[in-house]
Scaffold this motif. Sequence first.
Motif, PDB file in Angstrom:
ATOM      1  N   UNK A 257       5.902   6.666   1.749  1.00  0.00           N
ATOM      2  CA  UNK A 257       6.402   5.582   2.594  1.00  0.00           C
ATOM      3  C   UNK A 257       5.087   4.384   2.050  1.00  0.00           C
ATOM      4  N   UNK A 258       5.590   3.160   2.217  1.00  0.00           N
ATOM      5  CA  UNK A 258       4.801   1.989   2.180  1.00  0.00           C
ATOM      6  C   UNK A 258       4.678   1.639   2.920  1.00  0.00           C
ATOM      7  N   UNK A 259       3.381   0.432   3.078  1.00  0.00           N
ATOM      8  CA  UNK A 259       2.943  -0.706   4.063  1.00  0.00           C
ATOM      9  C   UNK A 259       3.546  -1.504   3.032  1.00  0.00           C
TER      10      UNK A 259
ATOM     11  N   UNK B  47       0.694  -0.667  -0.154  1.00  0.00           N
ATOM     12  CA  UNK B  47      -0.112   0.715   0.052  1.00  0.00           C
ATOM     13  C   UNK B  47       1.301   1.461   0.057  1.00  0.00           C
ATOM     14  N   UNK B  48       0.421   1.877  -0.840  1.00  0.00           N
ATOM     15  CA  UNK B  48       0.994   3.375  -1.033  1.00  0.00           C
ATOM     16  C   UNK B  48       0.853   4.797  -0.220  1.00  0.00           C
TER      17      UNK B  48
ATOM     18  N   UNK C   9       9.502   3.821   4.578  1.00  0.00           N
ATOM     19  CA  UNK C   9       9.700   5.093   4.457  1.00  0.00           C
ATOM     20  C   UNK C   9      10.784   5.935   4.181  1.00  0.00           C
ATOM     21  N   UNK C  10      10.859   6.942   3.367  1.00  0.00           N
ATOM     22  CA  UNK C  10      11.660   7.766   2.397  1.00  0.00           C
ATOM     23  C   UNK C  10      11.929   6.954   1.079  1.00  0.00           C
TER      24      UNK C  10
ATOM     25  N   UNK D 268      10.218   2.962  -2.201  1.00  0.00           N
ATOM     26  CA  UNK D 268      10.153   2.347  -4.144  1.00  0.00           C
ATOM     27  C   UNK D 268      10.971   1.645  -4.185  1.00  0.00           C
ATOM     28  N   UNK D 269      12.404   1.447  -3.733  1.00  0.00           N
ATOM     29  CA  UNK D 269      12.853  -0.003  -4.334  1.00  0.00           C
ATOM     30  C   UNK D 269      13.067  -1.142  -4.145  1.00  0.00           C
ATOM     31  N   UNK D 270      11.785  -1.753  -2.854  1.00  0.00           N
ATOM     32  CA  UNK D 270      11.861  -3.038  -2.401  1.00  0.00           C
ATOM     33  C   UNK D 270      10.762  -3.081  -3.185  1.00  0.00           C
TER      34      UNK D 270
END
Length: 676
Positions: free
Chosen positions: A545-547, A539-540, A612-613, A617-619
């Motif tokens: 920030x990604x969950x 979830x963006x 976060x940071x 998004x690279x994960x």
Amino acid sequence: MPSDKVVKEQAEPKAKTALAHKLESKQQEISVTEFFEKNKQILGFDSRSKSLLMGIKEAVDNSLDNCEEANILPDVTVRIERLNDEDYRVSIEDNGTGITHKAMPNVFGRLLYGSRFHALRQSRGQQGIGISATIMYGNITTGKPAHAMSKIEGADEVAWGMDIFIDTKTNRPVITNDKAFTWEGKEHGTKIEYTTKGRYISGKQSIFEYLKETAIVNPHAQITFIDPDNTKTVFERATDIMPPRPKEIKPHPEGMEIGDILKYANNTQQKTMKAFIKNDFSRITDRLASEIFEISGVSPDLKPSKLTREDAIKIIDAISKVKIMAPPTDCLSPIGDTLIKKGLMHVLDGLRPEYYATPVTRAPKAVNGNPFVVEAGIVYGGDIPSDGPVQIYRFANRVPLLFKQGDCAITKAVSEMDWRRYGLEQRGGKGIPYGPAIILVHVASTKVPFTSEGKEAVASFPELQSEIGLALRLCARNLKSHLNKQERKNKTHAKFEIVQEILPDMAEKVATHLNKPVPDLSRTITKIMNVVWVEPEVKKQNKKLRTITYTVYNYTTQPRSIRLHAQVPKEAVNLSLFTGEYFLDMNDEGKANWEIKDLAPSTSTKVSFELSGEMADTFDADDIYFSGLNPVIVMGAEQLPGDWGIKGLEIVQTSEDDLVPEDEEDSQEVEDLDDE
């Protein structure tokens, strides 16, 4: 009286002597500038379109090098103005340290003048030819001087501007209009402006493509491009993380050639050969030095200046027989797997790729005494064209290589792999493969072995080509793993749809028809599925920030314990990662571990954390591994690789059902459904 024959014989030596003196009088020294003026193609100025690109390339390389040496996040602006059909005015401006007034004439107006040629550390510019050759080419094709402006930091410092011609006879600058001025809004930086003959083109070998690829491998830089039609493109900075600043090192003895060791021995300040080998080369201990001289038979007390060619051969042979540590890595500045992925995602997002294979950074090696590192990445699917050859992005010291692809070791390594094993089409198992993919290879070295001064292709040294091949194979393995996982997930999703949707629907209709209660099919579904399913969800929350949530379903008939493993970007980790009930630990590389114990049949649980940071998004949530269960019954995660360097959970639960081959399992499921 002498005969005519005798007179002729006496005259011939005199005539030959006179001719020799005449030829000698015509011999003269040629300046390096004059040589390159007559051989512009050696530097890459061999066509109008390529010449326009090469000039910009050299200036941008210098700007990025200068900013990185001073730990300044680069901000580079490139502008091209069309004056007529062939004449262009080009300007490149940066926010680097600036150049002192005294140094400006030599930096811009002398070939082979620079600070990096003898330094054993990674840099883009190595020969000291680039920017001055660009100015020379502009001078001789348009007859107009270049204009350089620079300001160094300091409240009392003024900016300086000057017009520059290069005297090709003497390789010296001719300076006019040398003036101080106030550069409004500029704290420090440099701008070079020149007029040149050229031809502006679009496509694979264009200035736009060069700047786009530069942005991929330099995600810390912001590059602004204004083309001849006044269209402005900004390749925004993807990260504030600066690349590590490479340190200067001593040469590494691995791969040293005879001429190299003789040259170093002649220039050393050491008094004995043992002191020379031990102190003038990296990774040589006292023990190793003694071992080298024992094997070679050369006296360790010999003066280096007395070293003979035969002795040099013996020492080189002895060096090849001892085990020497790999060269130090702090002289290099590899991009790193996370930033390679960040750069690719930032620039290629418009193609909406399906998958970014986990990039690979190999351990450092040496060729001819120069350390090097090979990195590789693969982008697959999405809107990348699938009906042609894959695109190959070649880089050396963070600089795109757009020309002479067929002559490059990178292309040869790609062509020699059998890509059919990894999911791409390739006729005959050789040549550039076909498919919806982009292959990136970066070579970082203290001295990249280019095939020419134009720095357009990497030479095919066996050690280098072998490392490129190994990096590509590791990266391709990640791609193949993804494709296999997707294929299995698609098959299992189809099974899920049948078992979880169609079967309950049929049961409900039959129960209604027979006027009986709807049966509980949970155990039946569990028996049919017989898998532990790991389902990722991302979830963006916002741009940074990604969950990440992994739902683990136990569709088997007994309790299951499983350990999950993932490598997360360390720069994006926050406290939520460490607070989950299943979290075990995380090492210095960002490899995190979770353990779920005794998950009951027909139940599920969740592992969740936030990243976060700017690196969040690279994960890729699909890059999840497991241990502790037989891989036959796990879906949605890959078995923990043996080269991960961490200890997983041993397989303690197994049964005959776990070991059913996949094809037999699928056929049995169809029979079970028919029976129902």
